[in-house]
Enzyme design. Structure first.
Site, short mmCIF file in Angstrom:
data_model
loop_
_atom_site.label_atom_id
_atom_site.label_comp_id
_atom_site.label_asym_id
_atom_site.label_seq_id
_atom_site.Cartn_x
_atom_site.Cartn_y
_atom_site.Cartn_z
N GLU A 150 34.08 16.27 -0.45
CA GLU A 150 33.12 15.49 -0.32
C GLU A 150 32.29 16.54 0.44
O GLU A 150 31.54 15.54 1.74
CB GLU A 150 33.95 13.91 0.45
CG GLU A 150 34.53 13.28 -0.37
CD GLU A 150 35.14 12.17 -0.06
OE1 GLU A 150 34.31 11.36 0.81
OE2 GLU A 150 36.16 11.63 0.01
C1 LIG Z 1 42.22 19.29 -2.90
C2 LIG Z 1 40.92 19.13 -3.32
C3 LIG Z 1 40.42 17.99 -3.94
C4 LIG Z 1 39.18 17.44 -4.15
N1 LIG Z 1 38.44 16.06 -4.44
C5 LIG Z 1 37.57 15.84 -5.12
C6 LIG Z 1 37.42 14.74 -6.42
O1 LIG Z 1 38.52 13.43 -5.78
N2 LIG Z 1 36.75 13.67 -6.81
C7 LIG Z 1 35.51 15.77 -6.74
O2 LIG Z 1 34.81 15.17 -7.68
N3 LIG Z 1 35.36 15.95 -6.60
C8 LIG Z 1 37.11 16.53 -5.58
N4 LIG Z 1 36.87 18.32 -5.17
C9 LIG Z 1 36.14 18.64 -5.39
C10 LIG Z 1 35.57 19.53 -3.76
O3 LIG Z 1 34.06 18.71 -3.93
C11 LIG Z 1 34.57 21.02 -4.46
O4 LIG Z 1 35.41 22.06 -4.08
C12 LIG Z 1 33.10 21.22 -3.27
O5 LIG Z 1 32.44 20.18 -3.46
C13 LIG Z 1 32.84 22.22 -2.73
O6 LIG Z 1 32.37 23.08 -4.12
P1 LIG Z 1 32.91 24.65 -5.29
O7 LIG Z 1 34.73 24.05 -5.07
O8 LIG Z 1 32.92 24.22 -6.54
O9 LIG Z 1 32.90 25.75 -3.96
P2 LIG Z 1 31.09 25.96 -4.38
O10 LIG Z 1 30.44 25.01 -4.31
O11 LIG Z 1 31.39 27.10 -5.81
O12 LIG Z 1 31.30 26.88 -2.87
C14 LIG Z 1 31.44 27.83 -2.38
C15 LIG Z 1 31.41 28.58 -0.93
O13 LIG Z 1 29.61 28.39 -1.79
C16 LIG Z 1 29.18 27.59 -0.24
N5 LIG Z 1 27.07 27.50 -0.93
C17 LIG Z 1 27.76 26.32 -2.16
N6 LIG Z 1 26.19 26.09 -2.22
C18 LIG Z 1 25.80 26.44 -0.91
C19 LIG Z 1 24.34 25.71 -0.44
N7 LIG Z 1 23.50 25.13 -1.05
N8 LIG Z 1 24.17 26.60 0.87
C20 LIG Z 1 25.33 27.98 1.96
N9 LIG Z 1 26.12 26.99 1.26
C21 LIG Z 1 26.35 26.97 -0.09
C22 LIG Z 1 30.03 26.75 -0.02
O14 LIG Z 1 29.98 25.27 0.86
C23 LIG Z 1 31.43 27.36 -0.17
O15 LIG Z 1 31.67 27.89 0.92
C24 LIG Z 1 38.05 18.29 -4.27
C25 LIG Z 1 38.59 19.51 -4.31
C26 LIG Z 1 39.55 19.85 -3.22
C27 LIG Z 1 39.92 21.61 -3.26
#
Ligand SMILES: Cc1cc2nc3c(=O)[nH]c(=O)nc-3n(C[C@H](O)[C@H](O)[C@H](O)COP(=O)(O)OP(=O)(O)OC[C@H]3O[C@@H](n4cnc5c(N)ncnc54)[C@H](O)[C@@H]3O)c2cc1C
Length: 370
Positions: free
Chosen positions: A353
């Protein structure tokens, strides 16, 4: 009363078996069913749609108590309450409320929220799932990642791109039923924490979605997702608070029992001061979370405060659970004492989230725009 009911339920129904469910990655299906019967799955929904008609403050109090014991059960509750039920109640049509909200709020059905994709996490505007408009219906194609309640939900709120040219203004949100043709549940994730939570990828292969299942006007989907997530963060802040508070309670109890050098470890100032810091951090997280909940209850803007609550509570959860393991010494490193699980569970609250970095983005924009 709500706090006591949630506390009793956590002790009597969630605590037994929580270690085993974590080991086996087993979804707490029976417990979630009972939570539905007790009204925990649609706490804030208007009673005319089968909900509890309670406020956000009551919801975060319940979330805190349940998360002290089982964060896998509480995330299922959080997604159902604050992402799915709230989104449909606030932005859905009357037909959608009757058909979908009533069974979701009463706990007969479970909801999931599908925004993230393999290439679209923090940058949720990069949706590759498409919803092609065909007059009286849409055709959904694409993949979603990391979906909580992925295999156990019945109804899924799904964001997809209808008009690529319009960017995020071309995104729509839909209510999709799991039983529909072309809806495929993908692999289950083998996770570090909240292992009892059921996290899957989902595939849409020419899934036909009736026009009446679109939420709001054409192109409202991205705004819908951002609004819903802003509220959802209060629930995750409460989850993080509960994880931290649960670890603090266990550490305090243990410190009064464990003896070293002829006295309880709580009588060593190094441990007593750790507990003082933990208590202070937990209380600050609680007050920020309550503030965000109260603002939402009052119908006032809460985007910055919910981001602050989630950022602070999740960082607190990580710090406090790590210290709780330390207070337990070697016993903290084994499963029987619960704190190692709480430490593993805490980590996800800094990621889903909206990561901590994304919360800082929301907060910094708000303070700089002020
Ligand atoms: C167990 C689990 C349950 C989940 N449940 C749901 C769900 O029910 N529904 C759903 O839709 N999603 C769900 N998610 C997804 C979750 O919301 C995402 O994993 C999260 O938003 C981060 O996206 P990403 O994993 O693609 O990381 P990325 O977006 O690739 O980020 C990687 C790193 O880069 C950083 N980063 C990215 N952009 C920026 C920026 N502009 N400035 C600074 N830092 C940045 C991030 O903070 C992070 O440290 C879930 C994830 C997990 C692991």
């Amino acid at each position: 009363m709500i706090q006591q009911a949630a506390r009793d339920f956590a002790q009597s129904e969630l605590l037994p078996g929580v270690i085993e469910r974590d080991n086996k990655q087993q979804f707490p299906a029976e417990q979630i069913r009972k939570m539905g019967e007790l009204g925990f799955m649609g706490m804030m929904v208007d009673p005319k749609y089968g909900g509890g008609g309670m406020d956000n403050l009551s919801y975060v109090i319940a979330m805190e108590e349940l998360s002290k014991v089982d964060a896998s059960a509480s995330v299922a509750m959080s997604v159902n309450n604050s992402l799915v039920c709230w989104g449909i109640e606030k932005y859905g049509s009357e037909e959608q409320r009757q058909k979908y909200l009533v069974p979701l709020a009463t706990g007969q059905k479970l909801g999931a929220f599908c925004l993230s994709e393999p290439e679209a996490g923090s940058d949720a505007t990069s949706q590759r799932t498409t919803a092609e408009f065909k007059g009286d219906h849409y055709v959904l194609n694409g993949n979603k990642n990391w979906i909580t309640n992925g295999n156990t939900a019945d109804y899924y709120v799904v964001m997809a791109q209808t008009d690529k040219e319009l960017g995020h203004r071309g995104i729509n949100a839909f209510i999709v039923e799991k039983s529909w043709d072309g809806f495929v549940v993908g692999k289950k994730e083998d996770k570090m924490g909240i292992r009892g939570s059921d996290t899957h990828s989902i595939m849409f292969q020419d899934v036909k979605v009736p026009l009446e299942n679109r939420i709001g006007e054409d192109g409202f989907g991205f705004k819908f997702a951002m609004k819903v997530l802003s509220g959802g963060r209060i629930g995750i802040a409460a989850q993080a608070l509960g994880i931290a508070a649960g670890a603090f309670e266990l550490a305090t109890k243990y410190s009064k029992e464990r003896k070293a050098f002829g006295k309880t470890i709580s009588q060593h100032q190094a441990i007593a001061f750790k507990l003082a810091d933990m208590a202070t951090q937990v209380e600050a997280a609680r007050l920020l979370t309550y503030k965000a909940a109260r603002l939402k209850d009052a119908g006032k803007p809460f985007d910055m405060e919910s981001a602050m609550a989630k950022l602070h509570a999740s960082e607190t959860a990580m710090k406090v659970t790590t210290e709780a393991v330390q207070v337990h010494g070697g016993y903290g490193f084994v499963k029987e004492y619960h704190v190692e699980r709480l430490m593993r569970d805490a980590k996800i609250t800094q990621i889903y989230e909206g990561t901590s970095e994304i919360q800082r983005l929301v907060i910094s924009r708000a303070v700089l725009d002020a």
